[in-house]
Every structure is written in structure tokens, then in C-alpha cells.
Design a protein around this motif. Sequence first.
Motif, PDB file in Angstrom:
ATOM      1  N   PHE A  67       0.581  -0.916   0.132  1.00 51.25           N
ATOM      2  CA  PHE A  67       0.038   0.582  -0.273  1.00 51.25           C
ATOM      3  C   PHE A  67       0.807   1.382  -0.128  1.00 51.25           C
ATOM      4  O   PHE A  67       1.682   1.902   0.941  1.00 51.25           O
ATOM      5  CB  PHE A  67      -0.950   0.203   1.226  1.00 51.25           C
ATOM      6  N   PRO A  68       0.967   1.990  -1.558  1.00 50.76           N
ATOM      7  CA  PRO A  68       1.889   2.746  -1.266  1.00 50.76           C
ATOM      8  C   PRO A  68       1.087   3.925  -0.108  1.00 50.76           C
ATOM      9  O   PRO A  68       2.607   5.177   0.121  1.00 50.76           O
ATOM     10  CB  PRO A  68       1.957   3.099  -2.633  1.00 50.76           C
ATOM     11  N   VAL A 115      -6.640  -1.813  -5.121  1.00 52.31           N
ATOM     12  CA  VAL A 115      -7.282  -2.151  -6.536  1.00 52.31           C
ATOM     13  C   VAL A 115      -5.775  -2.289  -7.008  1.00 52.31           C
ATOM     14  O   VAL A 115      -4.770  -1.344  -6.950  1.00 52.31           O
ATOM     15  CB  VAL A 115      -7.805  -1.663  -7.515  1.00 52.31           C
ATOM     16  N   GLY A 116      -5.039  -3.304  -7.568  1.00 52.53           N
ATOM     17  CA  GLY A 116      -4.182  -3.683  -7.793  1.00 52.53           C
ATOM     18  C   GLY A 116      -3.879  -4.732  -9.122  1.00 52.53           C
ATOM     19  O   GLY A 116      -5.071  -5.688  -8.827  1.00 52.53           O
ATOM     20  N   GLU A 158      -3.895   0.566  -5.382  1.00 52.65           N
ATOM     21  CA  GLU A 158      -4.360   2.037  -5.397  1.00 52.65           C
ATOM     22  C   GLU A 158      -5.478   1.913  -4.762  1.00 52.65           C
ATOM     23  O   GLU A 158      -6.543   1.243  -5.451  1.00 52.65           O
ATOM     24  CB  GLU A 158      -4.009   2.954  -6.701  1.00 52.65           C
ATOM     25  N   PRO A 159      -5.567   3.564  -4.493  1.00 54.54           N
ATOM     26  CA  PRO A 159      -7.204   3.068  -4.058  1.00 54.54           C
ATOM     27  C   PRO A 159      -7.536   3.868  -4.693  1.00 54.54           C
ATOM     28  O   PRO A 159      -7.870   5.087  -5.286  1.00 54.54           O
ATOM     29  CB  PRO A 159      -6.868   4.845  -2.582  1.00 54.54           C
ATOM     30  N   LYS A 160      -9.196   3.293  -4.825  1.00 61.93           N
ATOM     31  CA  LYS A 160     -10.074   3.723  -5.656  1.00 61.93           C
ATOM     32  C   LYS A 160     -11.174   3.995  -4.697  1.00 61.93           C
ATOM     33  O   LYS A 160     -12.235   2.767  -4.208  1.00 61.93           O
ATOM     34  CB  LYS A 160     -10.170   2.566  -6.554  1.00 61.93           C
ATOM     35  N   VAL A 161     -12.193   5.384  -5.320  1.00 64.66           N
ATOM     36  CA  VAL A 161     -13.520   5.108  -4.790  1.00 64.66           C
ATOM     37  C   VAL A 161     -14.564   4.717  -5.512  1.00 64.66           C
ATOM     38  O   VAL A 161     -14.360   4.762  -6.832  1.00 64.66           O
ATOM     39  CB  VAL A 161     -13.479   6.649  -4.322  1.00 64.66           C
ATOM     40  N   ARG A 162     -15.443   3.329  -5.037  1.00 61.08           N
ATOM     41  CA  ARG A 162     -16.415   2.645  -5.467  1.00 61.08           C
ATOM     42  C   ARG A 162     -17.702   3.783  -5.988  1.00 61.08           C
ATOM     43  O   ARG A 162     -17.903   4.775  -5.868  1.00 61.08           O
ATOM     44  CB  ARG A 162     -17.323   1.527  -4.746  1.00 61.08           C
ATOM     45  N   GLY A 163     -17.692   3.599  -7.698  1.00 54.50           N
ATOM     46  CA  GLY A 163     -18.656   4.522  -8.363  1.00 54.50           C
ATOM     47  C   GLY A 163     -18.180   5.633  -9.105  1.00 54.50           C
ATOM     48  O   GLY A 163     -18.505   6.473 -10.097  1.00 54.50           O
TER      49      GLY A 163
END
Length: 442
Positions: A67-68, A115-116, A158-163
Motif C-alpha cells: 500500500f503506497p 486495487v492492484g 492504489e485507492p479507488k473510490v467506488r462509483g
Amino acid sequence: MDFDADDSQAMEDLELARMDLDLSSPPIESKKKKKNKKKKDRESSVQATIQVFQEQPEKLAPLVGYFPSGFDPNGHNSDEGEPSSAMARVFRNKDKPKRLQLVVTPANGSKVDFVGTNYIGEAAAGHQHCNYALGVLDKETQTLKIVPIASNKIFRLEPKVRGLDSPNEEFESLAKGESAAQQKADKMNRLNEKFGTSKSRREANKLQVLNREHNPQYERDLDGTIKQIVVKKEDIESSQVHNVRNTPPYNAAATTPQEAYPLDKIIFEGEWDFLEDIYELLQKEAEDKWNAYPTFVSNRIHKLQKIEDEDEKKSLSGIFSYITHLVKFKDQNSMDGASSAKNHKMPRILRQKFESMFDPVSRKLSPEKHNLLISYVLVLSLYADEFRSDLSDIAKDLKISSAALREHYEHLGCKLVQAKKIWYATLPVPLKFPSLRQKRRR
């Protein structure tokens, strides 16, 4: 020097303080012993049995991600003070099993997923040339297990916000990567064309020209063409049932050589799109690009270069290409020429047609199908030489003697003439075939 009572008391207090200091401080020797003991504890070895596991296709190897952003998947819940557990999921592309996606979702109900993937971004970058493995030491059983990491990739989560993330971003990134790879391949081809050896240029030309169906810009809609081939193939099969001469479709009452063996009954309309390799090579200036082709074809390239009409040049180039595929198919299914045609790439639509027409069994042609294939080659050689064909180079490509080749031409209704000690085959019309010889039964 004399001391009064107060001075004596001060000296006594100082002496007691020194005694307290000495007692509270350990001796120098005991410090060294303690340091050596700690060092000895650190250097203590473990006798363990090492087990190395190979990657198994039916089992998914471990995934390693980081997790960077600094997210701690085992962090403590701020309300209860207990460790929280994140949920990890792995997705695999059913069409491309090596494409994996690792998704880690925090347990606190957050809408952010980490997600990676191993096919875009850092995991797909060219700098990851190492092989990665994961080691697990079990002190109770004294075993060290080493297992490979899935696809040898380290996942950057990488962090990704759903939607909010576009579902097409990954595919756009993947397309950019494929485009960059194609540009790199084109650059390497140009460098090879300019500075490469004769062998490397020859191999590159063969791969680029003969392996056409794997190139995206030459892809065709095969379904409609194959259906068309199937229909016309039935007509040929029906004509071959009544054709005891074992020759390509012919018209015995033809008034011109072109009508005697109709070209559209040999090369179907949908196949011409896959016979453009020689025509395209004519646009290049490489000197050794014709070495991969049969002698009959390479000896007549100068004839193609002199033709000014592009349609005529394209048609004759297609005939030469069809002859090449027939000769290579014969070599691939015979013991004497299999090595020379080992790396030949044939369009799938032609391979399916040839396998249906000549029906090789265990990569070997029967004598009847072998003669039929030679007949197709000879008819096309007549077209290539304007119905006056030299026997010498085509005999070399077919690996048969000149005497046996003359018999094949005569079987097709050709007439053999000799000029300056060179035999030529012509096709007079209407066709007159020699009488068939029946084998005597013993």
C-alpha cells in the motif's frame, strides 16, 4: 590542613555518594559479558528443512501487494481498540487466466477499495525482470517453505473510490501499453532491416509476411469467407467424384487455355485477400527477402517487377503466393521436405482447405492426393508462365525428376516441346488427355 566539624560531615557525605555511585554502576566486565550474550542469542542458527514448490496451473500462487498510501490492513479500530481485518478478493479474466486483479476492502464500511493488477501499471512495466518468491518459516516443524508469487508480480494497491472511477480507464491504459509495444516492435524491425544480418532480416520478413493472420491490420472476417469456401468446396468434391483423372476442375471443350482450367475454380474469391504477401514485399527494397520462397517463385520476381498494371501485378503475385503455400503444405506432410517448411506460416483458411482437399493422414499424403497436389501446382505454373512453363525449377521445388514431371504435365493434357535443350510445357486446346492405364490384377 585542618578541617572543622562541618567539613568533616561534608567529606563523609561525599564518600557515601561515591559508594552509592559505584554500587549503582555495574562493573565493566559484567557489561561485556551481557553484550556478548545478546550477540550470541542473535547469531543462534535454526536447522530447517527447505521445501521449494513450483507454480501449478490449477492452483493460484500467493499474491503479494503493498500500500503506497500507508494504509494498514491490520490497523486498530479507533472506537473499540481491536484489530480490524480487511477483506481481500482476487479476480481472474476467464479468457486470459494470467490476468489477475487484487482488491482489498477495509472492514469499516469505507467506500474506498485498494486495487492492484498484474497487466497494467507498475506490475506490467518492463523493469520487473526478477522472479519473486515467498518464504514461510515454521519454527515448530523446522521447515522453510518457498513458493512462487503469482505471475512473478508485486501488486501496487492504489485507492479507488467506488462509483467514481471509469470502468474503461484500465482498458485505455492497456491499449496505450499495447500501442507502445507495437511501436517498439516497429522500431526494432526498422533497426533490423537497416543493421541486421541477412539471416535476421530473412527471419523477420518471413514472420511479418507469412504470419499475416496474427497481425491486427490484416485481420479479416473469416466466418463469411469460410462459409463461402464450404459451398464451393462441395462443388469441387462433386466434380472430383466423377473426375477419375485426379486433376483440378477442367473444361475439356475449352477454346482458350484460361478456360481449360478455370482459375476461379482453383483460387476462390475469398482467398485472394490472404495472398498479398508477395505483392507487399515488392514494395520493399530488401535483397534477400525471396530466399524463403520456392525457386520457381524467386526466379520470376523480375517478371513481376516489370508489370506496370497494378491489378495484373497483384493477380500474378497471388498465384505465386498460392503456389508457395501448396509447395510448403506438401513439404510439411512428407518426409523429404518437412524441415524446409517447418517455420512456414500459412493462413488458416488455406490450411483448412488443403487439409480437406488432400486429407493428410498422420502428416503424410497418400499417393493419389500427392499427385493431385502436384497437378494443382503445375496448372498454376502454367498461368504464371503464360502457358509456356519451364520444367527445371518447378521440378526442384517438388523434389521429383524431370521425367516424372513430364508425365504429370502430359496427364493434364499438356504438350512438351524442347528449345535450346530446355523442356517447356504448353497447353493446347481443346484438351486431349492420354488414355488412362489400368493396373493389371495379378
